[in-house]
Motif scaffolding. Sequence first.
Motif, mmCIF file in Angstrom:
data_model
loop_
_atom_site.group_PDB
_atom_site.id
_atom_site.type_symbol
_atom_site.label_atom_id
_atom_site.label_comp_id
_atom_site.label_asym_id
_atom_site.label_seq_id
_atom_site.Cartn_x
_atom_site.Cartn_y
_atom_site.Cartn_z
ATOM 1 N N PHE A 158 -40.512 -78.164 9.758
ATOM 2 C CA PHE A 158 -39.710 -78.572 8.602
ATOM 3 C C PHE A 158 -40.070 -77.764 7.354
ATOM 4 N N ARG A 159 -41.331 -77.411 7.224
ATOM 5 C CA ARG A 159 -41.740 -76.575 6.091
ATOM 6 C C ARG A 159 -41.103 -75.192 6.190
ATOM 7 N N LYS A 197 -38.447 -74.348 7.867
ATOM 8 C CA LYS A 197 -36.986 -74.459 7.712
ATOM 9 C C LYS A 197 -36.627 -74.524 6.226
ATOM 10 N N ARG A 198 -37.390 -75.314 5.481
ATOM 11 C CA ARG A 198 -37.145 -75.430 4.042
ATOM 12 C C ARG A 198 -37.325 -74.079 3.348
ATOM 13 N N MET A 199 -38.336 -73.317 3.750
ATOM 14 C CA MET A 199 -38.590 -72.013 3.149
ATOM 15 C C MET A 199 -37.448 -71.033 3.445
ATOM 16 N N ASP A 249 -34.256 -71.981 4.303
ATOM 17 C CA ASP A 249 -33.031 -72.508 3.675
ATOM 18 C C ASP A 249 -32.994 -72.255 2.171
ATOM 19 N N SER A 250 -34.158 -72.270 1.530
ATOM 20 C CA SER A 250 -34.212 -72.086 0.078
ATOM 21 C C SER A 250 -34.030 -70.624 -0.325
ATOM 22 N N ALA A 300 -37.336 -78.597 14.141
ATOM 23 C CA ALA A 300 -36.627 -79.092 12.962
ATOM 24 C C ALA A 300 -35.216 -79.546 13.324
#
Length: 136
Positions: free
Chosen positions: A52-53, A55-57, A59-60, A87
């Motif tokens: 999840f970390r 994926k967030r990196m 996606d951002s 994720a």
Amino acid sequence: MTRAKPIPDTVTVHVPFRLVKRGGRREMLLPEGASAQRRPDDALVKALARAFRWKRMLDSGEFATIAELAAREGIAAPYLTRVLRLAQLAPDLVESILDGRQPRGLTLESLREALPEGWAEQRRALIAICKSVYLG
């Protein structure tokens, strides 16, 4: 007072279980239906957090590609890709892993395999994987 049968010197108790390796340590796998205090699998929880970390990196826009992120993390891109798949797990599966209620036999290795995109199909695939652990 006399006893009809002599008391044996030793008693043998048979406890059915298997030892399985999870996250670098051995755990007892009890037969289905046996109750035991469950706790979260640290390796699964850590992998979910990483997925999840990462994926967030991505996606951002912090990293443009998986290769770029893998280089920054100091890991191989194929490994990052396999973990990143976590994720995409169904929310109830993620919650059960975090609560330690995941199906017995569900390991990080089994989750690294390609899973279907649909959440219902994921559940069916994971049930099949967990059953194969008991039968294997």
